[in-house]
Design a protein around this motif. Structure first.
Motif, PDB file in Angstrom:
ATOM      1  N   ASN A   1       0.860  -1.173   0.000  1.00  0.00           N
ATOM      2  CA  ASN A   1       0.000   0.000   0.000  1.00  0.00           C
ATOM      3  C   ASN A   1       0.905   1.233   0.000  1.00  0.00           C
ATOM      4  O   ASN A   1       2.082   1.125  -0.362  1.00  0.00           O
ATOM      5  N   LYS A   2       0.382   2.363   0.392  1.00  0.00           N
ATOM      6  CA  LYS A   2       1.171   3.594   0.449  1.00  0.00           C
ATOM      7  C   LYS A   2       1.094   4.188   1.855  1.00  0.00           C
ATOM      8  O   LYS A   2       0.951   5.390   2.025  1.00  0.00           O
ATOM      9  N   LEU A   3       1.161   3.311   2.832  1.00  0.00           N
ATOM     10  CA  LEU A   3       1.088   3.745   4.222  1.00  0.00           C
ATOM     11  C   LEU A   3       2.401   4.394   4.623  1.00  0.00           C
ATOM     12  O   LEU A   3       3.470   3.977   4.204  1.00  0.00           O
TER      13      LEU A   3
ATOM     14  N   LEU B   1       3.667  -5.697   6.852  1.00  0.00           N
ATOM     15  CA  LEU B   1       3.675  -4.301   6.411  1.00  0.00           C
ATOM     16  C   LEU B   1       4.642  -4.052   5.251  1.00  0.00           C
ATOM     17  O   LEU B   1       4.940  -2.894   4.957  1.00  0.00           O
ATOM     18  N   SER B   2       5.122  -5.072   4.591  1.00  0.00           N
ATOM     19  CA  SER B   2       6.116  -4.872   3.535  1.00  0.00           C
ATOM     20  C   SER B   2       5.544  -4.086   2.362  1.00  0.00           C
ATOM     21  O   SER B   2       4.334  -4.082   2.125  1.00  0.00           O
ATOM     22  N   GLY B   3       6.421  -3.394   1.652  1.00  0.00           N
ATOM     23  CA  GLY B   3       6.009  -2.678   0.454  1.00  0.00           C
ATOM     24  C   GLY B   3       5.227  -1.407   0.707  1.00  0.00           C
ATOM     25  O   GLY B   3       4.377  -1.045  -0.095  1.00  0.00           O
ATOM     26  N   ASN B   4       5.496  -0.729   1.819  1.00  0.00           N
ATOM     27  CA  ASN B   4       4.855   0.550   2.124  1.00  0.00           C
ATOM     28  C   ASN B   4       5.910   1.644   2.145  1.00  0.00           C
ATOM     29  O   ASN B   4       7.063   1.404   1.774  1.00  0.00           O
ATOM     30  N   ASN B   5       5.544   2.843   2.538  1.00  0.00           N
ATOM     31  CA  ASN B   5       6.451   3.991   2.530  1.00  0.00           C
ATOM     32  C   ASN B   5       6.636   4.571   3.922  1.00  0.00           C
ATOM     33  O   ASN B   5       6.558   5.768   4.113  1.00  0.00           O
ATOM     34  N   PHE B   6       6.862   3.713   4.911  1.00  0.00           N
ATOM     35  CA  PHE B   6       6.992   4.184   6.287  1.00  0.00           C
ATOM     36  C   PHE B   6       8.227   5.066   6.452  1.00  0.00           C
ATOM     37  O   PHE B   6       9.263   4.812   5.866  1.00  0.00           O
TER      38      PHE B   6
END
Length: 116
Positions: A86-88, A106-111
């Motif tokens: 997602n773009k979290l 939570l992999s593949g997000n923008n934390f």
């Protein structure tokens, strides 16, 4: 089987956060009879006697942006939460209140920033 109305309301509020191109596009509203049926790959419920609770959500690749939606915090029986791709950007502190949560992906997000 009946899912508690607060859980149905929380899931439908979550659906409002998804992008139009997500895997839920055109899926309609979630209802008490949808537990382990129409939304099986997204919402998993455990049922006992005449009631059900939401125990797993797969919200990966649904276009979520910003902070993890607060509606998830109302699902107190949640044991698994998948928010991959997602773009979290932020993990909220209330997430620690989900005492049954044992799996979170939570992999593949923008934390960015600290994880508290």
């Amino acid at each position: 089987m009946c899912l508690y109305s607060f859980a149905v309301n929380a899931i439908n509020a979550l659906f409002g956060h998804f992008s139009r191109t997500s895997k839920l596009d055109g899926a309609g509203e979630f209802s008490t009879s949808d537990c382990n049926n129409r939304f099986t790959n997204l919402v998993h419920c455990d049922c006992y006697n005449a009631s059900c609770t939401v125990t797993a959500l797969d919200l990966s690749s649904t276009g979520l942006k910003g902070e993890i939606p607060k509606e998830i915090g109302k699902l107190t029986s949640l044991a698994a939460l998948y928010l991959d791709d997602n773009k979290l950007r932020k993990i909220p502190s209330w997430l620690q209140n989900l005492s049954m949560l044992s799996i979170i992906s939570l992999s593949g997000n923008n934390f960015d920033g600290p994880i508290l």
